[in-house]
Design an enzyme around this catalytic site. Structure first.
Site, PDB file in Angstrom:
ATOM      1  N   CYS A  10       0.815  -1.223   0.000  1.00 30.11           N
ATOM      2  CA  CYS A  10       0.000   0.000   0.000  1.00 30.11           C
ATOM      3  C   CYS A  10       0.842   1.264   0.000  1.00 30.11           C
ATOM      4  CB  CYS A  10      -0.977  -0.021   1.176  1.00 30.11           C
ATOM      5  SG  CYS A  10      -0.205   0.048   2.817  1.00 30.11           S
ATOM      6  N   HIS A  31      -2.130   1.281   6.940  1.00 29.68           N
ATOM      7  CA  HIS A  31      -2.623   1.224   5.563  1.00 29.68           C
ATOM      8  C   HIS A  31      -2.828   2.639   5.047  1.00 29.68           C
ATOM      9  CE1 HIS A  31      -4.235  -0.989   2.185  1.00 29.68           C
ATOM     10  NE2 HIS A  31      -5.299  -0.217   2.165  1.00 29.68           N
ATOM     11  N   HIS A  64      -6.390   1.433  -3.632  1.00 35.75           N
ATOM     12  CA  HIS A  64      -5.398   1.010  -2.641  1.00 35.75           C
ATOM     13  C   HIS A  64      -4.967  -0.421  -2.934  1.00 35.75           C
ATOM     14  CE1 HIS A  64      -8.395  -1.254   0.121  1.00 35.75           C
ATOM     15  NE2 HIS A  64      -9.039  -0.931  -0.969  1.00 35.75           N
TER      16      HIS A  64
END
Length: 251
Positions: free
Chosen positions: A155, A206, A218
Site C-alpha cells: 500500500c 494502511h 489502494h
C-alpha cells in the site's frame, strides 16, 4: 474440507511458507494457474498447484473459485504465453500480465475462465495526465509485502511510486507518510487526498488515494477500487468493512 478449485487472478501472486505477508515467499503463481485449496486460515488459503504440485499459503483475494466443469474447460488446450507483456481488460479493469501466464490456445482476442471474460488490448505507453490516471494504471497489480512494481506492490509503496512521478517525494511506510501534508476534515475531502487507516493496536498500517469523495484506490490483496466513508473502507466485492479511517491528508 471438500475439494475446491480456483485460478490465480492476480498477474503474479506470492506463495508463502506460512499464512502471513511477512512469511518467506517459497514460489509464485502466474495468472491462470490452477490450484486446489486444501486448508483455510482466516484470509489465507493453503493451495496445491495443478502445474507443479507445489504447496504453500496465498492471500484469498488473489484467486477465484472454479466449478469442476470450469476446471476441465480451462485445462483443455491451455498454453503458456511467450510475449513479454500482454494487457487485458477484465472484470476489474485493465491488467498487465507477464510472459509465462496461462491462456487457451485459441484465444487471440478474448478468453473466458469461469464466469470472468478477459479481452486482449493493444496500447502504447503514454505519460500519465494526472496522479489519479497514473494510479488507475496499477489496477489489479498483486499485493506483495515490500513490493514497488506492477508485479508486486504494497500500500505505501504504491503511494510512494505514483507520487514520485509527479515530483512528490513520500517516505516509504504508511506510518511515516501520515506525518506529512495538511490534515483535512472528512467533509472537505476530495479526489487526490491520501487516506490513512489505523489497526486495532493503534498503528497506522494502511494508506490509499481517494479517486472521488466516495471511492479509494489502494493495495489490498491487489490494487483495487473500494468504497470510502467516514468509517473507512468497505470492499466492493463482498461488502466487508476492511479498514478503519484514521485521517485524511492533502499534499
Amino acid at each position: 474440507m471438500s475439494r475446491i478449485h480456483a485460478f490465480c487472478k492476480a498477474s503474479i501472486a506470492p506463495v508463502r511458507a506460512e499464512a502471513s505477508d511477512r512469511s518467506e515467499m517459497v514460489t509464485q503463481l502466474l495468472f491462470g494457474e490452477l490450484v486446489e485449496i486444501t486448508e483455510v486460515a482466516d484470509n489465507w488459503l493453503k493451495i496445491h498447484s495443478f502445474m507443479d504440485g507445489y504447496e504453500g499459503w496465498i492471500d484469498s483475494k488473489q484467486i477465484q473459485d472454479l466449478r469442476e466443469k470450469e476446471v476441465a474447460r480451462w485445462l483443455d488446450g491451455l498454453v503458456v504465453e511467450h510475449s513479454e507483456f500482454r494487457i487485458v481488460q477484465g472484470p476489474e479493469g485493465k491488467q498487465v500480465l507477464p510472459k509465462g501466464f496461462f491462456r487457451p490456445s485459441d484465444s487471440e482476442e478474448e478468453f473466458q475462465i469461469g464466469k470472468s471474460t478477459y479481452r486482449f488490448l493493444n496500447e502504447e505507453d503514454a505519460k500519465p495526465s494526472s496522479l489519479i490516471d497514473f494510479a488507475l494504471s496499477y489496477l489489479n497489480a498483486p499485493y506483495l509485502w515490500g513490493g514497488k512494481t506492477m508485479f508486486g506492490i504494497d500500500c505505501s509503496g504504491f503511494m510512494q511510486q505514483i507520487h514520485r512521478v509527479f515530483n512528490y517525494q513520500l517516505p516509504r511506510d504508511a506510518s511515516q507518510q501520515v506525518e506529512i501534508g495538511l490534515e483535512m476534515d472528512f467533509e472537505d475531502r476530495e479526489a487526490g487526498d491520501l487516506a490513512f487507516f489505523i489497526s486495532e493496536s493503534g498503528n497506522i498500517h494502511h494508506v490509499g488515494l481517494l479517486i472521488s469523495k466516495d471511492e479509494i484506490i489502494h493495495a489490498h490483496g491487489y490494487v483495487r477500487i473500494d468504497h470510502f466513508g467516514s468509517n473507512g473502507i468497505t470492499r466492493k466485492m463482498d461488502g466487508v468493512h476492511s479498514h478503519k479511517l484514521h485521517s485524511i491528508k492533502r499534499l
